[in-house]
Design a protein around this motif. Sequence first.
Motif, PDB file in Angstrom:
ATOM      1  N   TYR A 116       4.600 -20.464  31.619  1.00 56.10           N
ATOM      2  CA  TYR A 116       4.138 -21.409  30.597  1.00 56.10           C
ATOM      3  C   TYR A 116       3.061 -22.351  31.144  1.00 56.10           C
ATOM      4  O   TYR A 116       1.999 -22.504  30.548  1.00 56.10           O
ATOM      5  N   ASP A 144      14.668 -19.804  34.098  1.00 56.26           N
ATOM      6  CA  ASP A 144      13.989 -21.009  33.604  1.00 56.26           C
ATOM      7  C   ASP A 144      12.775 -21.351  34.458  1.00 56.26           C
ATOM      8  O   ASP A 144      11.710 -21.687  33.940  1.00 56.26           O
ATOM      9  N   TRP A 202       5.740 -13.307  24.120  1.00 52.29           N
ATOM     10  CA  TRP A 202       6.139 -14.462  24.942  1.00 52.29           C
ATOM     11  C   TRP A 202       7.639 -14.743  24.829  1.00 52.29           C
ATOM     12  O   TRP A 202       8.290 -15.046  25.831  1.00 52.29           O
ATOM     13  N   LYS A 203       8.190 -14.622  23.634  1.00 52.21           N
ATOM     14  CA  LYS A 203       9.631 -14.844  23.454  1.00 52.21           C
ATOM     15  C   LYS A 203      10.438 -13.790  24.201  1.00 52.21           C
ATOM     16  O   LYS A 203      11.446 -14.090  24.842  1.00 52.21           O
ATOM     17  N   LEU A 234      13.212 -13.858  31.871  1.00 54.81           N
ATOM     18  CA  LEU A 234      12.896 -14.637  33.074  1.00 54.81           C
ATOM     19  C   LEU A 234      13.878 -15.787  33.244  1.00 54.81           C
ATOM     20  O   LEU A 234      14.475 -16.251  32.272  1.00 54.81           O
ATOM     21  N   GLN A 251      10.114 -14.516  27.892  1.00 52.89           N
ATOM     22  CA  GLN A 251      10.920 -15.684  28.251  1.00 52.89           C
ATOM     23  C   GLN A 251      12.401 -15.326  28.368  1.00 52.89           C
ATOM     24  O   GLN A 251      13.090 -15.808  29.265  1.00 52.89           O
ATOM     25  N   GLN A 306      11.014 -19.338  36.422  1.00 58.02           N
ATOM     26  CA  GLN A 306       9.972 -18.331  36.257  1.00 58.02           C
ATOM     27  C   GLN A 306       9.220 -18.549  34.944  1.00 58.02           C
ATOM     28  O   GLN A 306       7.994 -18.431  34.897  1.00 58.02           O
ATOM     29  N   TRP A 307       9.951 -18.881  33.896  1.00 54.95           N
ATOM     30  CA  TRP A 307       9.287 -19.147  32.621  1.00 54.95           C
ATOM     31  C   TRP A 307       8.398 -20.384  32.724  1.00 54.95           C
ATOM     32  O   TRP A 307       7.316 -20.411  32.149  1.00 54.95           O
ATOM     33  N   LYS A 308       8.866 -21.408  33.446  1.00 53.76           N
ATOM     34  CA  LYS A 308       8.031 -22.604  33.627  1.00 53.76           C
ATOM     35  C   LYS A 308       6.715 -22.222  34.285  1.00 53.76           C
ATOM     36  O   LYS A 308       5.657 -22.718  33.900  1.00 53.76           O
ATOM     37  N   VAL A 344       7.701 -13.707  39.240  1.00 55.96           N
ATOM     38  CA  VAL A 344       7.236 -13.205  37.943  1.00 55.96           C
ATOM     39  C   VAL A 344       6.296 -12.016  38.149  1.00 55.96           C
ATOM     40  O   VAL A 344       6.429 -10.980  37.475  1.00 55.96           O
TER      41      VAL A 344
END
Length: 188
Positions: free
Chosen positions: A138, A131, A122-123, A129, A126, A133-135, A168
Motif C-alpha cells: 500500500y 498486515d 488489490w483486495k 498477505l 491483500q 506485507q500489505w502495508k 512480497v
Amino acid sequence: MDKKLTFEEIFQQNERRIHYQIHKMNIRDPHHDFFQEGLVALWNAFETYQPDKGPMATYFNYIIRNRLIDRMRHDTRQHEIHQQTVHEQHTQYTDGNYHRGTEGARPIAANHQLQLADSNLWKNLQSQLTDKQWKWVYYAIIQEMSYKTIAEQENTTVDAVKNWGRQVKKKLKDPHFRHMLSLDDKDI
C-alpha cells in the motif's frame, strides 16, 4: 657562544625521527602525507620547544607521534563518513521502489502493466498477505512512499520495511501464488 639552530639543521638531525614514528605505528604512507604531517609537527615542536621543560628529542617524539595519531583519526573519520554516504546512496538506489532500466529509473506505480484501478486485484492480494506485507504494498507501491517515510510512520526500521518488500516480491515471483491471484498474464 650559544648558537641557535636553524630549522634546516633541526630537520636534518630529526628527519629519521619522523620516519621512525611512521614505521613504529605501522602507517602505510605511499604519498608521504604522514611524513608531511610529521614535518609540520616537527616545525611546530621546534617553534614551541622550551628547554626548561625537558629534552628536545623527547618533546619532538611526543609532538610528532600525537600529530600522526590525530591524522590517522581524522582519516578514519573521513573514511567512515564516505562509507556511510556510499551506503546511503546505495540504499536509496536499491530500495525497491523503482524499476530500473536503460531508460532510467521510474516509480513502480508508473508501471502501466499493473492496473492500480483494479480494486478486486488489490483486495485479493491483500487477503493473501500479512498486515506488514500489505502495508509495504500500500505505502511503497500505491502511495509511492519512501522506505524511510514508511519506517517512520510505522515506528520501525528501514531494514524491516525492506524485509516486508522482499517477502512480497518473493510471493509475487511464485507461479502458484500468481495463478491464485490471476496474475499469470500480468507482469509485476
